[in-house]
Design an enzyme around this catalytic site. Structure first.
Site, PDB file in Angstrom:
ATOM      1  N   SER A  19      27.686 -17.694   2.970  1.00 16.18           N
ATOM      2  CA  SER A  19      27.408 -18.686   1.929  1.00 16.18           C
ATOM      3  C   SER A  19      26.649 -19.893   2.481  1.00 16.18           C
ATOM      4  O   SER A  19      27.010 -20.449   3.525  1.00 16.18           O
ATOM      5  CB  SER A  19      28.716 -19.169   1.297  1.00 16.18           C
ATOM      6  OG  SER A  19      28.425 -20.218   0.393  1.00 16.18           O
ATOM      7  N   LEU A  20      25.616 -20.316   1.757  1.00 15.95           N
ATOM      8  CA  LEU A  20      24.858 -21.515   2.138  1.00 15.95           C
ATOM      9  C   LEU A  20      25.333 -22.737   1.355  1.00 15.95           C
ATOM     10  O   LEU A  20      24.800 -23.828   1.510  1.00 15.95           O
ATOM     11  CB  LEU A  20      23.368 -21.284   1.901  1.00 15.95           C
ATOM     12  CG  LEU A  20      22.741 -20.246   2.833  1.00 15.95           C
ATOM     13  CD1 LEU A  20      21.307 -19.967   2.449  1.00 15.95           C
ATOM     14  CD2 LEU A  20      22.812 -20.720   4.282  1.00 15.95           C
ATOM     15  N   SER A  21      26.364 -22.551   0.517  1.00 14.82           N
ATOM     16  CA  SER A  21      26.858 -23.675  -0.283  1.00 14.82           C
ATOM     17  C   SER A  21      27.386 -24.825   0.580  1.00 14.82           C
ATOM     18  O   SER A  21      27.130 -25.990   0.252  1.00 14.82           O
ATOM     19  CB  SER A  21      27.931 -23.197  -1.261  1.00 14.82           C
ATOM     20  OG  SER A  21      27.355 -22.353  -2.220  1.00 14.82           O
ATOM     21  N   LYS A  68      34.839 -14.579  -9.817  1.00 10.65           N
ATOM     22  CA  LYS A  68      34.252 -15.372 -10.911  1.00 10.65           C
ATOM     23  C   LYS A  68      34.933 -15.163 -12.271  1.00 10.65           C
ATOM     24  O   LYS A  68      34.992 -16.078 -13.078  1.00 10.65           O
ATOM     25  CB  LYS A  68      32.756 -15.080 -11.042  1.00 10.65           C
ATOM     26  CG  LYS A  68      31.908 -15.730  -9.965  1.00 10.65           C
ATOM     27  CD  LYS A  68      30.431 -15.529 -10.265  1.00 10.65           C
ATOM     28  CE  LYS A  68      29.566 -16.248  -9.260  1.00 10.65           C
ATOM     29  NZ  LYS A  68      28.140 -16.195  -9.632  1.00 10.65           N
ATOM     30  N   ASP A 104      25.407 -21.340 -13.203  1.00  7.75           N
ATOM     31  CA  ASP A 104      24.305 -20.389 -12.954  1.00  7.75           C
ATOM     32  C   ASP A 104      23.309 -20.442 -14.107  1.00  7.75           C
ATOM     33  O   ASP A 104      22.094 -20.346 -13.906  1.00  7.75           O
ATOM     34  CB  ASP A 104      24.828 -18.953 -12.837  1.00  7.75           C
ATOM     35  CG  ASP A 104      25.526 -18.699 -11.507  1.00  7.75           C
ATOM     36  OD1 ASP A 104      25.187 -19.391 -10.520  1.00  7.75           O
ATOM     37  OD2 ASP A 104      26.398 -17.813 -11.454  1.00  7.75           O
ATOM     38  N   GLY A 129      24.725  -7.464 -14.533  1.00  3.70           N
ATOM     39  CA  GLY A 129      25.943  -7.977 -13.895  1.00  3.70           C
ATOM     40  C   GLY A 129      26.211  -9.411 -14.317  1.00  3.70           C
ATOM     41  O   GLY A 129      25.656  -9.902 -15.303  1.00  3.70           O
ATOM     42  N   ARG A 151      20.282  -0.129 -14.435  1.00  2.68           N
ATOM     43  CA  ARG A 151      20.465   1.200 -13.859  1.00  2.68           C
ATOM     44  C   ARG A 151      21.473   2.002 -14.671  1.00  2.68           C
ATOM     45  O   ARG A 151      21.192   3.096 -15.117  1.00  2.68           O
ATOM     46  CB  ARG A 151      20.914   1.053 -12.400  1.00  2.68           C
ATOM     47  CG  ARG A 151      21.191   2.348 -11.706  1.00  2.68           C
ATOM     48  CD  ARG A 151      21.600   2.101 -10.276  1.00  2.68           C
ATOM     49  NE  ARG A 151      22.825   1.290 -10.176  1.00  2.68           N
ATOM     50  CZ  ARG A 151      23.378   0.935  -9.031  1.00  2.68           C
ATOM     51  NH1 ARG A 151      22.823   1.283  -7.881  1.00  2.68           N
ATOM     52  NH2 ARG A 151      24.485   0.221  -9.013  1.00  2.68           N
TER      53      ARG A 151
HETATM   54  P1  ATR Z   1      26.239 -10.091  -9.945  1.00  5.04           P
HETATM   55  O1  ATR Z   1      27.531 -10.597 -10.499  1.00  5.04           O
HETATM   56  O2  ATR Z   1      25.813 -10.811  -8.694  1.00  5.04           O
HETATM   57  O3  ATR Z   1      25.149 -10.031 -10.967  1.00  5.04           O
HETATM   58  P2  ATR Z   1      27.058  -7.335 -10.148  1.00  5.04           P
HETATM   59  O4  ATR Z   1      27.969  -7.700 -11.252  1.00  5.04           O
HETATM   60  O5  ATR Z   1      27.562  -6.434  -9.079  1.00  5.04           O
HETATM   61  O6  ATR Z   1      26.518  -8.622  -9.396  1.00  5.04           O
HETATM   62  O7  ATR Z   1      25.716  -6.722 -10.784  1.00  5.04           O
HETATM   63  C1  ATR Z   1      24.739  -6.164 -10.026  1.00  5.04           C
HETATM   64  C2  ATR Z   1      23.604  -5.669 -10.925  1.00  5.04           C
HETATM   65  O8  ATR Z   1      22.629  -5.071 -10.088  1.00  5.04           O
HETATM   66  C3  ATR Z   1      24.018  -4.584 -11.907  1.00  5.04           C
HETATM   67  O9  ATR Z   1      23.186  -4.652 -13.048  1.00  5.04           O
HETATM   68  C4  ATR Z   1      23.716  -3.304 -11.124  1.00  5.04           C
HETATM   69  O10 ATR Z   1      23.444  -2.174 -11.921  1.00  5.04           O
HETATM   70  P3  ATR Z   1      24.653  -1.208 -12.452  1.00  5.04           P
HETATM   71  O11 ATR Z   1      25.210  -1.879 -13.676  1.00  5.04           O
HETATM   72  O12 ATR Z   1      23.978   0.066 -12.743  1.00  5.04           O
HETATM   73  O13 ATR Z   1      25.640  -1.126 -11.312  1.00  5.04           O
HETATM   74  C5  ATR Z   1      22.457  -3.704 -10.426  1.00  5.04           C
HETATM   75  N1  ATR Z   1      22.230  -2.932  -9.212  1.00  5.04           N
HETATM   76  C6  ATR Z   1      22.963  -2.945  -8.072  1.00  5.04           C
HETATM   77  N2  ATR Z   1      22.420  -2.132  -7.151  1.00  5.04           N
HETATM   78  C7  ATR Z   1      21.305  -1.576  -7.727  1.00  5.04           C
HETATM   79  C8  ATR Z   1      20.310  -0.632  -7.293  1.00  5.04           C
HETATM   80  N3  ATR Z   1      20.330  -0.108  -6.055  1.00  5.04           N
HETATM   81  N4  ATR Z   1      19.336  -0.317  -8.162  1.00  5.04           N
HETATM   82  C9  ATR Z   1      19.273  -0.841  -9.407  1.00  5.04           C
HETATM   83  N5  ATR Z   1      20.202  -1.715  -9.883  1.00  5.04           N
HETATM   84  C10 ATR Z   1      21.191  -2.090  -9.054  1.00  5.04           C
END
Ligand code: ATR
Length: 273
Positions: A19-21, A68, A104, A129, A151
Site C-alpha cells: 500500500s502507498l497510502s 471493503k 473511490d 468488481g 469477463r
Molecule cells: P476490485 O474490487 O478491485 O474491483 P474485484 O472485485 O476482484 O476487484 O474485481 C476485479 C474485476 O476484474 C472483475 O470484473 C473481474 O472479472 P470477473 O467478474 O470475471 O472475475 C476482472 N478481472 C480480473 N482478472 C481478470 C482477467 N484476467 N481478465 C479479465 N477480467 C479480469
C-alpha cells in the site's frame, strides 16, 4: 514529532505490504503541519480491529481488499453513496461514532473531470468488481450512456442491471461506440505489465482512456491509447484524488495534492524525480 497529542490514522487490509497510502497520507499531514500519523495494519480479524479502533480512538481508516464490504456491519452510519455502492473505503471516527464513506467514486470523478468533460459521453466500463461499481455509480448521472463489459457475464449483467444500463461481453467489444473507456480490472498491473485487457482496434483517436492501475504509472493500455491519439488518465490521479477526499473527511481541511503526488512518485518512479 510524535507526542501525547498525536492523532492516529491507518489503512486496514490483507495483505497490505504494497500500500502507498501511508506514504501519501503522511506527506499530506506533514504538508498541513498536522500532528498525525498514518500506519498500515495487516488485518485478518476485522471485528477485533474495529473494536480496537474504538478503544484506541483511532481517528480514521482507509479500508481495502478484502474488507471493503465486510466492514459495513461494524459501522454506526453509512454515507448514502457508500450504501449504494455496497463498499466502504473510508471510516471516520467522530467521538466514537464510526461512519463509512466511499471516496473511490469522488476520486475517479475528479481525475476524469480535471481532464475531460463528461456530459454526453458514451462510456464503456471494463470490469464489474468493487472499483467498477464505485466508478459506475458516480458516472451514471454525469455521462450520456454507460455500458459495462466483464469477463464473467453474470457479474457484468448484475452490475448493468443495478445501474439500469447495458452489458456487453469482452469478445463483442469492437461493436461498442465509446468516447470514454475506463479500465478497472487488474490486467496490466505489475509484475504482469505486458498484459492489456483490450485489443488496440477499439482505441480511436480523440477517445479518453482511464486505467485505475497506478503501478506501472503508464500501463500497456495507456501507452497504446496515447500512441493512437487518445486522451489518457492515469490510475495515480484517481488514487491521489480519492486520498485527498479522505483527508477532507478526516480533518475538514484541504490537503496538498502536490505533496501527496510527489511522495507517491518518489516510490513509484524515483528515477523521474
Ligand atoms: P476490485 O474490487 O478491485 O474491483 P474485484 O472485485 O476482484 O476487484 O474485481 C476485479 C474485476 O476484474 C472483475 O470484473 C473481474 O472479472 P470477473 O467478474 O470475471 O472475475 C476482472 N478481472 C480480473 N482478472 C481478470 C482477467 N484476467 N481478465 C479479465 N477480467 C479480469
Amino acid at each position: 514529532m510524535i507526542d501525547q497529542q498525536t492523532v492516529l490514522y491507518g489503512v486496514v487490509g490483507w495483505p497490505i505490504g504494497h500500500s502507498l497510502s501511508p506514504v501519501m497520507h503522511n506527506a499530506a499531514f506533514a504538508a498541513a503541519g498536522l500532528n498525525a500519523v498514518y500506519l498500515a495494519f495487516a488485518v485478518r480479524d476485522l471485528a477485533g480491529c474495529m473494536a480496537g479502533v474504538q478503544a484506541l480512538g483511532i481517528r480514521g481508516l482507509s479500508v481495502t481488499v478484502p474488507h471493503k464490504s465486510a466492514v459495513i456491519p461494524h459501522l454506526d452510519d453509512l454515507d448514502e453513496r457508500a450504501r449504494e455502492i455496497g463498499a466502504v473505503n473510508t471510516v471516520v471516527n467522530r467521538d466514537g461514532r464510526l461512519t463509512g464513506y466511499n471516496t473511490d467514486a469522488a476520486g475517479a470523478l475528479q481525475a476524469l473531470e480535471e481532464r475531460i468533460s463528461l456530459a454526453g459521453k458514451r462510456c464503456l466500463i471494463l470490469g464489474a468488481g468493487g472499483a467498477a461499481r464505485a466508478i459506475a455509480f458516480a458516472l451514471r448521472d454525469k455521462v450520456g450512456a454507460l455500458t459495462v463489459a466483464n469477463r464473467s457475464p453474470a457479474r457484468g449483467r448484475a452490475l448493468a442491471q443495478a445501474l439500469g444500463c447495458s452489458f456487453i461481453s469482452l469478445d463483442e467489444l469492437h461493436r461498442v461506440q465509446a468516447d470514454l473507456l475506463i479500465q478497472t480490472t487488474p490486467v496490466g498491473m505489475a509484475p504482469d505489465d505486458g498484459a492489456c485487457p483490450v485489443s488496440e482496434q477499439i482505441l480511436k483517436e480523440g477517445m479518453a482512456v482511464m486505467d485505475i492501475i497506478y503501478n506501472p504509472l503508464e500501463t500497456k493500455l495507456l501507452a497504446m491509447a496515447r500512441s493512437r491519439g487518445c486522451v489518457t488518465i492515469t490510475g495515480l490521479s484517481m488514487f491521489i484524488h480519492q486520498g485527498a477526499e479522505q483527508f477532507r473527511l478526516w480533518t475538514g481541511g484541504e490537503p496538498s495534492v502536490q505533496a501527496m503526488t510527489r511522495a507517491v512518485l518518489e516510490v513509484l518512479a524515483p528515477e523521474e524525480r
